[in-house]
Design an enzyme around this catalytic site. Sequence first.
Site, PDB file in Angstrom:
ATOM      1  N   CYS A 138      18.235 -13.308  26.255  1.00 16.48           N
ATOM      2  CA  CYS A 138      18.140 -11.869  26.477  1.00 16.48           C
ATOM      3  C   CYS A 138      16.671 -11.452  26.601  1.00 16.48           C
ATOM      4  O   CYS A 138      16.019 -11.810  27.567  1.00 16.48           O
ATOM      5  CB  CYS A 138      18.890 -11.120  25.375  1.00 16.48           C
ATOM      6  N   HIS A 158      24.267 -14.047  24.920  1.00 18.83           N
ATOM      7  CA  HIS A 158      23.839 -14.497  23.594  1.00 18.83           C
ATOM      8  C   HIS A 158      24.729 -15.624  23.067  1.00 18.83           C
ATOM      9  O   HIS A 158      25.732 -15.357  22.393  1.00 18.83           O
ATOM     10  CB  HIS A 158      23.905 -13.329  22.608  1.00 18.83           C
ATOM     11  N   GLU A 206      24.129 -17.503  20.590  1.00 15.90           N
ATOM     12  CA  GLU A 206      24.060 -17.483  19.121  1.00 15.90           C
ATOM     13  C   GLU A 206      25.047 -16.489  18.524  1.00 15.90           C
ATOM     14  O   GLU A 206      25.365 -16.570  17.330  1.00 15.90           O
ATOM     15  CB  GLU A 206      22.628 -17.179  18.661  1.00 15.90           C
TER      16      GLU A 206
END
Length: 222
Positions: free
Chosen positions: A86, A194, A196
């Site tokens: 990002c 994302h 994660e």
Amino acid sequence: MKAAVVVFPGSNCDRDLAVAFEQAGFDVSMVWHKDSELPEGVDIVGVPGGFSYGDYLRCGAIAAQSPICKAVVAHAERGGYALGVCNGFQILTETGVLPGALLRNAGLKYICKTVDLAVATSDSAFTQGYNAGDVIGVPIAHHDGNYYADDATVQMLKDQDRVAFTYVDNPNGSVADIAGILSENRRVLGMMPHPERAADEGHGGTDGVAMFRALSGLLTDA
């Protein structure tokens, strides 16, 4: 295996990224933007999401001038691994580590939702845990995620198999539906979604886990 996660004023995904690395077996160090060097022996650098320096001027533009980014660029130029997520992707384009730029979303609105990504290549340390053509669910959260590069650059990325992920249903206007790209040596990945945030069953899914496990396995064997 050692990972370093950079923290800028305005970062808000640094801890998430650190946890994803830790769960894959990495020893993680948090590195402040004013530091001029990365910890010794770092295998991979994570440049996290957020709103570094409040996104003033351009997203990632000020962060790209920070002392630590010089070390990140040097790490990448030495053949080190790096993952920019990002705002981290925006920063890596601003430093010139990755080509192109991230523009305002085509709809001019902030988008926060889980999207379907198609794995465009499995020929990288980041994507070898998937098969090309796999569709995975990964969250996005951005206002300036519209990837842009000129026609020649986009064709180069395609010809060199450097498009890592594409959007199944393009949410932001990115050229050629591009969601993530690789560096020329395939050791740096920048992506707007994302992974994660897709690494814990309790938080909506685990489709991002394969990326961190693949990195862990590769660097353990290195």
